[in-house]
Design an enzyme around this catalytic site. Structure first.
Site, PDB file in Angstrom:
ATOM      1  N   TYR A 150      -8.723   2.706  -3.091  1.00  0.00           N
ATOM      2  CA  TYR A 150      -9.834   1.670  -3.319  1.00  0.00           C
ATOM      3  C   TYR A 150     -11.067   2.200  -2.355  1.00  0.00           C
ATOM      4  O   TYR A 150     -10.861   2.502  -1.253  1.00  0.00           O
ATOM      5  CB  TYR A 150      -9.282   0.185  -3.281  1.00  0.00           C
ATOM      6  CG  TYR A 150      -9.291  -0.455  -1.888  1.00  0.00           C
ATOM      7  CD1 TYR A 150     -10.584  -1.045  -1.702  1.00  0.00           C
ATOM      8  CD2 TYR A 150      -8.449  -0.370  -0.904  1.00  0.00           C
ATOM      9  CE1 TYR A 150     -10.672  -1.537  -0.590  1.00  0.00           C
ATOM     10  CE2 TYR A 150      -8.549  -0.692   0.279  1.00  0.00           C
ATOM     11  CZ  TYR A 150      -9.573  -1.766   0.519  1.00  0.00           C
ATOM     12  OH  TYR A 150      -9.670  -2.213   1.649  1.00  0.00           O
ATOM     13  N   HIS A 186       0.614  -2.575   2.641  1.00  0.00           N
ATOM     14  CA  HIS A 186       0.555  -3.176   3.957  1.00  0.00           C
ATOM     15  C   HIS A 186       2.045  -3.619   4.114  1.00  0.00           C
ATOM     16  O   HIS A 186       2.514  -4.316   3.313  1.00  0.00           O
ATOM     17  CB  HIS A 186      -0.389  -4.218   3.917  1.00  0.00           C
ATOM     18  CG  HIS A 186      -1.761  -3.778   4.029  1.00  0.00           C
ATOM     19  ND1 HIS A 186      -2.641  -3.688   4.978  1.00  0.00           N
ATOM     20  CD2 HIS A 186      -2.536  -3.596   2.706  1.00  0.00           C
ATOM     21  CE1 HIS A 186      -3.700  -3.079   4.682  1.00  0.00           C
ATOM     22  NE2 HIS A 186      -3.847  -3.259   3.274  1.00  0.00           N
TER      23      HIS A 186
END
Lengths: 258, 180
Positions: free
Chosen positions: A167, A182
């Site tokens: 991204y 994450h």
């Protein structure tokens, strides 16, 4: 939308004093190998770190009291279904279905049992289910991108999810993050608390990314890259990735354990 | 031994970390509830609106909580752990209890972990209760630095600001057996 975005990019790069990828690459090169096995807190190529890193050395102290223990989580906290990010909405999410699994051990090689693992990530298009992510990639109504699980007695965690896309972000012109998930982890001591990111093997954006490169030791950096494991892949259903995680050492003595 | 390195929580942690009641270790109506709160500041003194604070503490008798249920609090079990995100002003708050003494002769503290966009790794610190007892860590620091680790008592709680950088920079901690 695409044409509008191209125009916006063009306008950006015509402004004087913008930071380009070449500028960031030079800064990354200058700092290679300058830190230890943990990320540098002071890492200017990651622009948001400039005003947010402490300038004084951290004070070394022996852990005491609660620091010798980690908070406890259990079945009251986490439902088994939360480990499957593909079943949270009415339909099937788009993208490459995958499983990511691995073993969490402490610095002495012992499995971290019955402990909480939390993840969050972008969808297959690289878009986060988050108000602050407004870049022109589609949201997937069937994919939120957050999950939780508890490790088993052997320290193993497992999530079924969708492979996230890369991204764009605004650290510099044309900045793109390598695809990542994450991870938030607890050990058996408070001092082992870790929030990090898992990456995918062979990502062409690794060298260009100031967040990944904030860990300036290549061997340490590679610990964040999962491996593709065909043994984990299920025929005609999903691909398998393995990522084992080593937390730091513990401090409790056997006496305190009792 | 190499341990997995940390990475920033980034700007989208709201998707994965905060949860309802995360900052309520006890209900605000609990007769002994206190507010532990403060602001997180950057090097220019601006509030940091995208940080996460976690606390971990003993109960009022000094016992280290071993109960589960932080994610679905029942209002009675004190798990000793909480998580709060800062608001647009960089302000965070918890409803909790005053921790007791865990080890005789030591001053009680609340263990604090700080995460933020722009912070490449988590930071550890301690919010000590104000007091006069000697304390090895505090006594070894120059007064200006020491004060950053001591919460200020208020009528209904404790104030604990966190300065990531610059004037009044909070003392952050490292422990043996961690890679640096």
């Amino acid at each position: 939308m695409e044409a509008k975005y191209r125009l916006a990019t063009f306008a950006w790069s015509s402004v004087a004093n913008v930071t380009t990828q070449a500028d960031i690459n030079r800064e990354i090169d200058q700092l290679r190998g300058s830190g230890g096995p943990q990320p540098r807190l002071d890492y200017p190529p990651y622009r948001s770190s400039v005003l947010r890193h402490p300038t004084r050395d951290r004070q070394l102290v022996d852990p005491e009291g609660v620091e010798l223990w980690a908070p406890c989580f259990g079945a009251a906290d986490v439902d088994d279904a939360e480990a499957d990010l593909t079943i949270q909405r009415a339909g099937e999410p788009l993208g490459e279905r995958m499983v990511v699994t691995g073993r969490i051990t402490d610095g002495d090689g012992r499995p971290v049992r019955d402990q909480l693992v939390e993840i969050w990530q972008a969808n297959a298009s690289g878009r986060y289910w988050h108000q602050r992510d407004q870049h022109p990639a589609p949201l997937d109504p069937n994919f939120v991108g957050a999950g939780r699980c508890l490790t088993g007695a052997d320290g193993v965690y497992s999530f079924q999810t969708i492979k996230p896309g890369a991204y764009p972000w605004r650290n510099h012109v044309n900045a793109w993050r390598p695809a990542h998930i994450h991870f938030s982890l607890f050990g058996t001591d408070f001092t082992q608390r870790l929030v990090t990111q898992m990456y995918f093997p062979g990502d062409p954006l690794f060298d260009l990314d100031p967040i990944y490169q904030s860990i300036t030791d290549p061997k340490a950096r590679e610990m964040l890259v999962a491996s593709y494991d065909h043994e984990l892949t299920t025929p005609e259903y999903r691909l398998g990735y393995r990522w084992d995680i080593v937390l730091s050492g513990t401090h409790r003595t056997p006496l305190e354990e009792q | 031994m190499t341990f997995a390195p940390g990475q920033t929580v980034g700007p989208f942690f709201h998707l994965g970390l905060p949860f309802e009641g995360g900052n309520l270790l006890v209900p605000t109506a609990h007769p002994d509830a206190v507010r532990l709160h403060g602001r997180v500041f950057d090097g220019e003194g601006a509030g940091v609106p995208d940080s996460v604070i976690e606390i971990w503490q003993a109960d009022p008798s000094g016992r280290v909580p071993r109960g589960t249920g932080s994610f679905h609090r029942d209002g009675f079990t004190f798990t000793g752990w909480g998580r709060a995100q800062t608001d647009g002003d960089g302000h965070y708050w918890f409803s909790t209890l005053i921790p007791g003494v865990t080890e005789p002769g030591r001053r009680p503290f609340i263990a604090v972990t700080v995460f933020a966009r722009g912070l490449t790794d988590r930071l550890f610190t301690r919010a000590y209760l104000p007091g006069d007892e000697p304390e090895a860590l505090l006594d070894g620091l120059e007064p200006g630095r020491r004060d950053t680790l001591i919460a200020t008592r208020e009528e209904r709680g404790l104030l604990f600001d966190i300065h990531l950088q610059g004037e009044g920079e909070t003392v952050f901690l490292s422990y043996p057996r961690q890679a640096r």
